[in-house]
Design an enzyme around this catalytic site. Structure first.
Site, mmCIF file in Angstrom:
data_model
loop_
_atom_site.group_PDB
_atom_site.id
_atom_site.type_symbol
_atom_site.label_atom_id
_atom_site.label_comp_id
_atom_site.label_asym_id
_atom_site.label_seq_id
_atom_site.Cartn_x
_atom_site.Cartn_y
_atom_site.Cartn_z
ATOM 1 N N LEU A 229 1.979 11.308 -9.675
ATOM 2 C CA LEU A 229 0.718 11.250 -10.401
ATOM 3 C C LEU A 229 -0.294 11.973 -9.524
ATOM 4 C CD1 LEU A 229 0.273 7.572 -11.708
ATOM 5 C CD2 LEU A 229 0.332 9.649 -13.089
ATOM 6 N N ASP A 230 -1.097 12.829 -10.109
ATOM 7 C CA ASP A 230 -2.123 13.528 -9.342
ATOM 8 C C ASP A 230 -3.069 12.527 -8.699
ATOM 9 O OD1 ASP A 230 -1.208 16.056 -10.136
ATOM 10 O OD2 ASP A 230 -2.320 15.899 -12.014
#
Length: 176
Positions: A39-40
Site C-alpha cells: 500500500l502506498d
C-alpha cells in the site's frame, strides 16, 4: 503465519528507511514476516503479512485474481457515468484495466479520522465509492479515479479475498 495490519496513513510498506519516516517496523513486532503486496504511504487499511512465500504469491499474483476492495473518497460529486466507466475498465498509460466493481458509498460510521485530515474545500463536494479490483498495478485506484475525472483524496483498503479489516484500528494487527 498470516497477520492482518491496519496500515496507517503515512507509513511506508517496508521495515527500514534512511529518512526517518514511519515504517512497518514501528507497528509489527513479529520477526520474519513480510508484506504480501503493498500500500502506498498515502494509502491506509488492510495489509497482510506472512512468513510463507507461497501464500504471499497466491495473495498477490494477478493469476490468482484475489479481489481487493477499497473505500475511496474522491474530489467532486461522483457521477453514474464515471462509475460505469470504472465498471467497464479504463485505459491508463500502461494499458486498459480489467473491469472493476464500483458503487456509490457513504462515509462509514466506523471510519477513523485521518492525520493529517483530507483537505476541505467549501465549494467542492467530495464523494465516496467502493471499488473492487482483481489486478494490482502501481497506484491503480488513484489512476483510475483520476482517469474518469474524480481524483482520489483518501484510499482505504478494506479487504483482500476473504480477509477484511473487521474493526482493526490504525496500527493494530491480529493473527489470522
Amino acid at each position: 503465519m498470516l497477520i492482518a495490519l491496519n496500515k496507517p496513513f503515512g507509513v511506508l510498506c517496508q521495515f527500514t528507511t534512511n529518512d526517518g519516516r514511519p515504517t512497518l517496523a514501528d507497528f509489527v513486532r513479529q520477526k520474519d514476516v513480510y508484506p504480501a503486496g503493498r500500500l502506498d504511504h498515502d494509502s491506509e487499511g488492510l495489509l497482510l503479512l506472512t512468513d510463507d512465500g507461497g501464500l504471499a504469491h497466491r495473495l498477490t499474483d494477478p493469476k490468482h485474481k484475489q479481489p481487493k476492495t477499497y473505500l475511496v473518497q474522491v474530489d467532486g460529486a461522483l457521477t453514474d457515468e464515471a462509475l460505469q466507466a470504472l465498471r467497464r475498465g479504463v485505459t491508463l498509460n500502461d494499458g486498459p484495466t480489467l473491469p472493476a466493481m464500483a458503487e456509490h458509498a457513504q462515509e462509514p460510521s466506523w471510519l477513523w479520522p485521518r492525520d493529517p485530515p483530507v483537505r476541505f474545500r467549501k465549494n467542492i463536494p467530495t464523494s465516496w465509492l467502493t471499488i473492487t479490483l482483481r489486478e494490482g498495478r502501481n497506484r491503480q485506484v488513484r489512476r483510475m479515479t483520476a482517469a474518469v475525472g474524480f481524483p482520489t483524496l483518501r484510499l482505504i483498503r478494506v479487504s483482500i479475498g476473504n480477509h477484511a479489516l473487521d474493526g482493526l484500528k490504525p496500527g493494530e494487527m491480529r493473527a489470522l
